[in-house]
Scaffold this active site. Structure first.
Site, short mmCIF file in Angstrom:
data_model
loop_
_atom_site.label_atom_id
_atom_site.label_comp_id
_atom_site.label_asym_id
_atom_site.label_seq_id
_atom_site.Cartn_x
_atom_site.Cartn_y
_atom_site.Cartn_z
N HIS A 1 0.91 -1.03 0.04
CA HIS A 1 -0.20 0.08 -0.18
C HIS A 1 0.72 1.19 -0.05
O HIS A 1 1.99 1.14 0.51
CB HIS A 1 -0.82 -0.19 1.53
CG HIS A 1 -1.91 0.90 1.38
ND1 HIS A 1 -1.55 2.22 1.74
CD2 HIS A 1 -3.28 0.78 1.22
CE1 HIS A 1 -2.98 2.93 1.87
NE2 HIS A 1 -3.68 1.88 1.69
N ASP B 1 2.68 -4.77 8.12
CA ASP B 1 1.43 -3.75 8.13
C ASP B 1 0.17 -4.97 8.00
O ASP B 1 -0.07 -5.62 7.06
CB ASP B 1 1.67 -3.00 6.54
CG ASP B 1 0.36 -2.40 6.22
OD1 ASP B 1 -0.92 -2.76 6.96
OD2 ASP B 1 0.20 -1.58 5.42
N GLN C 1 -4.82 -4.97 6.51
CA GLN C 1 -5.82 -5.78 5.73
C GLN C 1 -6.06 -7.21 6.05
O GLN C 1 -6.79 -7.81 5.76
CB GLN C 1 -5.11 -5.85 4.08
CG GLN C 1 -6.15 -6.04 3.26
CD GLN C 1 -7.48 -4.99 3.28
OE1 GLN C 1 -8.45 -5.36 3.16
NE2 GLN C 1 -7.00 -3.82 2.86
N LYS D 1 -10.85 -1.00 9.87
CA LYS D 1 -11.06 -2.17 9.06
C LYS D 1 -11.49 -3.64 9.77
O LYS D 1 -11.61 -4.49 9.05
CB LYS D 1 -9.71 -2.48 8.18
CG LYS D 1 -9.59 -1.33 7.30
CD LYS D 1 -8.29 -1.55 6.39
CE LYS D 1 -8.17 -0.25 5.35
NZ LYS D 1 -6.92 -0.18 4.52
N CYS E 1 -4.47 2.64 -3.88
CA CYS E 1 -3.36 3.10 -3.01
C CYS E 1 -2.22 2.18 -3.39
O CYS E 1 -1.34 1.78 -2.29
CB CYS E 1 -3.50 3.30 -1.51
SG CYS E 1 -4.68 4.40 -1.29
C1 LIG Z 1 -5.98 0.54 4.55
C2 LIG Z 1 -4.63 -0.02 4.55
C3 LIG Z 1 -3.48 0.95 4.93
C4 LIG Z 1 -3.94 2.43 5.55
O1 LIG Z 1 -4.67 2.49 6.56
P1 LIG Z 1 -5.18 3.95 7.16
O2 LIG Z 1 -6.21 3.38 8.15
O3 LIG Z 1 -6.00 4.55 6.13
O4 LIG Z 1 -4.09 4.55 7.77
C5 LIG Z 1 -2.09 0.43 4.83
N1 LIG Z 1 -1.96 -0.68 4.56
C6 LIG Z 1 -2.67 -1.47 3.99
C7 LIG Z 1 -2.40 -2.96 3.65
C8 LIG Z 1 -4.25 -1.13 3.96
O5 LIG Z 1 -5.14 -2.00 3.49
#
Ligand SMILES: *Cc1c(COP(=O)(O)O)cnc(C)c1O
Length: 404
Positions: A121, A198, A201, A224, A362
């Protein structure tokens, strides 16, 4: 027993209509919907004990502090962090990543190497590019295959004693690929590099165990995982959080302030300057309780059934191509239809009440890899239904007829 009607009744928004049609919400990878218990937690906070935390001696302040710290303990338990002060409340994944990337500025020198994956992302690319610009470190990228999987033998080649940090997402938001993070972490540790995962997701579908993974940092956003926007976490091993400098200066993060010198508070407060999203943190804890009560194994199984069904149905449409075909993926279907622009299909099916995402998600480097401007992305959650998938597939077919 999985009672879909009961579950859907817990999400008030699923009752609404869009353009006169029942809402079909397939944009869960961008943000998930919020169950009534989480909405109630937010209302309860502002109705009954809204106050600033950690400072007041009065009852409301103590109640708010207790609930906020209780939420931190819930998150500690959920992620299986060894210590509660290894859980830092942030405004979300992006904020969490920036705390770590900025902190590493003081730990890297020219010629050090930083590895990211081709599946990231933008929020897990840009902060590291900025870090490299500041320090003279070099950014290396683990390439991906046509199926949307990381090429692990190429990763082996990139790793060396120059590697200081590795950043990968647990699950790709654009394609849904579940990355082999345990293997990525173990290999990075062999050369002495730290790893940030990260988990934005992954966390709606998978319950990560940070100790078992041996992750140095793991980050996620509440919105999320059925919680509110504007709150998230940074998990960091105590030793790493102690090594990083604070990200922001302000109230809450200090031990002592004089005009000559300030000493910083200990963890977690060192990274929690200013008044945090108190209500959001508490509601995040409620959302985690909610998801655990359903069970992450139940959620994953349900979503996998939706993914299989949706994939089969969509592939019956002539000219449709799915991007990201790993056998190991979450319920995300990224696709294009002949040479029709994704935006045109998204606009038409919105008229039919269906919410999907169109664009580069993104993750522009992934789109460049496939040489496309973007995709249509349908992402399912456990509260979606097979009937909704049927409506969606019919809508895509209608759009195809109109646009060709
Ligand atoms: C949504 C997402 C982000 C960003 O999350 P925010 O809540 O907008 O800060 C970063 N990495 C991944 C893989 C995402 O799906």
């Amino acid at each position: 027993m999985f009672d879909i009607d009961k579950i859907r009744a817990e999400f008030p928004i699923l009752k609404r209509t869009v353009n006169g049609k029942p809402l079909v919400y397939f944009d869960n990878a961008a943000t998930s919907q919020t169950p009534q218990v989480v909405i109630d937690a937010i209302v309860d906070y502002y109705s009954n004990y809204n106050a600033n935390i950690h400072r007041g001696v009065h009852t409301l302040s103590q109640e708010a502090t207790d609930k906020y710290e209780e939420a931190r303990l819930k998150l500690q338990q959920h992620f299986n962090a060894k210590k509660s002060h290894e859980i830092i409340f942030t405004s979300g994944t992006t904020h969490s990543i920036n705390i770590v990337a900025t902190g590493f500025s003081s730990l890297l020198k020219k010629g050090d190497e930083v590895i990211v994956s081709a599946l990231e992302h933008h929020s897990n690319i840009v902060p590291w590019q900025m870090l490299c610009e500041r320090t003279g470190a070099i950014l290396k990228v683990i390439p991906m295959s046509e199926e949307g999987e990381l090429l692990m033998n190429e990763y082996d080649v990139l790793l060396s004693e120059k590697t200081k940090v590795v950043f990968v997402n647990h699950v790709s938001n654009a394609l849904g690929t579940i990355n082999p993070i345990k293997e990525i972490i173990d290999k990075a540790h062999k050369v002495g590099a730290a790893v940030l995962i990260d988990g934005a997701q992954a966390c709606p579908h998978i319950k990560p165990d940070v100790q078992e993974l041996d992750a140095d940092f793991y980050v996620a956003s509440a919105h999320k995982i059925y919680g509110p926007t504007g709150v998230g976490i940074l998990y960091g091993k105590e030793e790493w959080l102690n090594k990083l400098p604070p990200y922001q200066g302000g109230g809450e993060m200090i031990k002592e302030v004089t005009f000559e010198k300030t000493t910083y508070a200990g963890l977690p407060h060192k990274f929690e300057a200013g008044t945090p999203n108190i209500c959001g943190g508490i509601a995040f804890g409620t959302a985690i309780d909610y998801a655990n009560a359903i069970g992450f194994d139940v959620i994953a199984k349900r979503e996998d059934e939706l993914l299989q069904y949706g994939t089969e149905k969509l592939l019956e449409i002539e000219g449709l191509r799915i991007y990201g075909t790993s056998a190991n993926k979450t319920a995300v279907i990224s696709f294009n239809l002949d040479s029709i622009h994704p935006y045109d299909i998204g606009t038409i099916i919105d008229k039919l009440g269906i919410a999907v995402r169109t664009g580069h998600h993104c993750a522009q480097p992934i789109m460049d890899f496939y040489k496309i401007p973007g995709t249509i992305r349908a992402s399912f959650s456990f509260y979606n239904t097979f009937e909704e998938i049927d409506l969606f597939v019919e809508a895509v077919k209608r759009a195809k007829v109109m646009l060709e």
